[in-house]
Design a protein around this motif. Structure first.
Motif, PDB file in Angstrom:
ATOM      1  N   GLY A  78      -1.418  10.098  -9.140  1.00  0.00           N
ATOM      2  CA  GLY A  78      -1.719   9.600 -10.108  1.00  0.00           C
ATOM      3  C   GLY A  78      -1.395   7.760  -9.737  1.00  0.00           C
ATOM      4  O   GLY A  78      -2.411   6.570  -9.957  1.00  0.00           O
ATOM      5  N   ARG A  79      -1.986   7.381  -8.345  1.00  0.00           N
ATOM      6  CA  ARG A  79      -1.513   6.342  -8.588  1.00  0.00           C
ATOM      7  C   ARG A  79      -2.586   5.672  -7.505  1.00  0.00           C
ATOM      8  O   ARG A  79      -3.423   6.351  -6.874  1.00  0.00           O
ATOM      9  N   PRO A  80      -3.013   4.208  -7.414  1.00  0.00           N
ATOM     10  CA  PRO A  80      -4.264   3.207  -7.107  1.00  0.00           C
ATOM     11  C   PRO A  80      -3.699   3.511  -5.506  1.00  0.00           C
ATOM     12  O   PRO A  80      -2.023   2.947  -5.100  1.00  0.00           O
ATOM     13  N   PHE A  81      -4.466   3.045  -4.936  1.00  0.00           N
ATOM     14  CA  PHE A  81      -4.470   2.854  -3.541  1.00  0.00           C
ATOM     15  C   PHE A  81      -5.914   2.335  -3.331  1.00  0.00           C
ATOM     16  O   PHE A  81      -6.655   2.567  -3.649  1.00  0.00           O
ATOM     17  N   GLN A  82      -5.803   1.233  -2.104  1.00  0.00           N
ATOM     18  CA  GLN A  82      -7.123   0.521  -1.709  1.00  0.00           C
ATOM     19  C   GLN A  82      -7.347   1.236  -0.074  1.00  0.00           C
ATOM     20  O   GLN A  82      -6.849   1.805   0.341  1.00  0.00           O
ATOM     21  N   TRP A  83      -8.727   1.022  -0.247  1.00  0.00           N
ATOM     22  CA  TRP A  83      -9.676   0.918   1.497  1.00  0.00           C
ATOM     23  C   TRP A  83      -8.525   0.384   2.836  1.00  0.00           C
ATOM     24  O   TRP A  83      -8.239  -0.138   2.384  1.00  0.00           O
ATOM     25  N   ARG A  84      -8.803   1.683   3.032  1.00  0.00           N
ATOM     26  CA  ARG A  84      -7.977   0.782   4.766  1.00  0.00           C
ATOM     27  C   ARG A  84      -9.860   1.229   5.550  1.00  0.00           C
ATOM     28  O   ARG A  84     -10.157   1.862   5.553  1.00  0.00           O
TER      29      ARG A  84
END
Length: 76
Positions: free
Chosen positions: A25-31
């Motif tokens: 449920g945590r947000p993550f960014q584009w890699r």
């Protein structure tokens, strides 16, 4: 000039798209390694991918009406 070249290669972290991991449920960014498959990415890490059977419930998925056992309980 160097800053401009670096900015053209990879967007600043504030400008990168984000998603929410379906497991933790945590947000993550584009890699950068997800450049070609960003639409299919669902997990923030390898650990969450391996624990995908423990995914958080999808809102609305459990809102289905439950079948009542009252019809079967009347039969003897």
């Amino acid at each position: 000039m160097l800053e401009q070249v670096l900015h053209e290669r990879m967007p600043h972290h504030v400008d990168r798209p984000t998603k929410t991991c379906v497991v933790c449920g945590r947000p993550f960014q584009w890699r950068k390694k997800w450049k070609d498959v960003w639409e299919e990415v669902r997990y923030c890490s390898e650990r969450c991918r391996q624990n995908r059977n423990r995914a958080l419930p999808v809102p609305g998925a459990t809102d289905r009406p439950q079948m009542s056992n009252s019809l079967t309980s009347d039969r003897h």
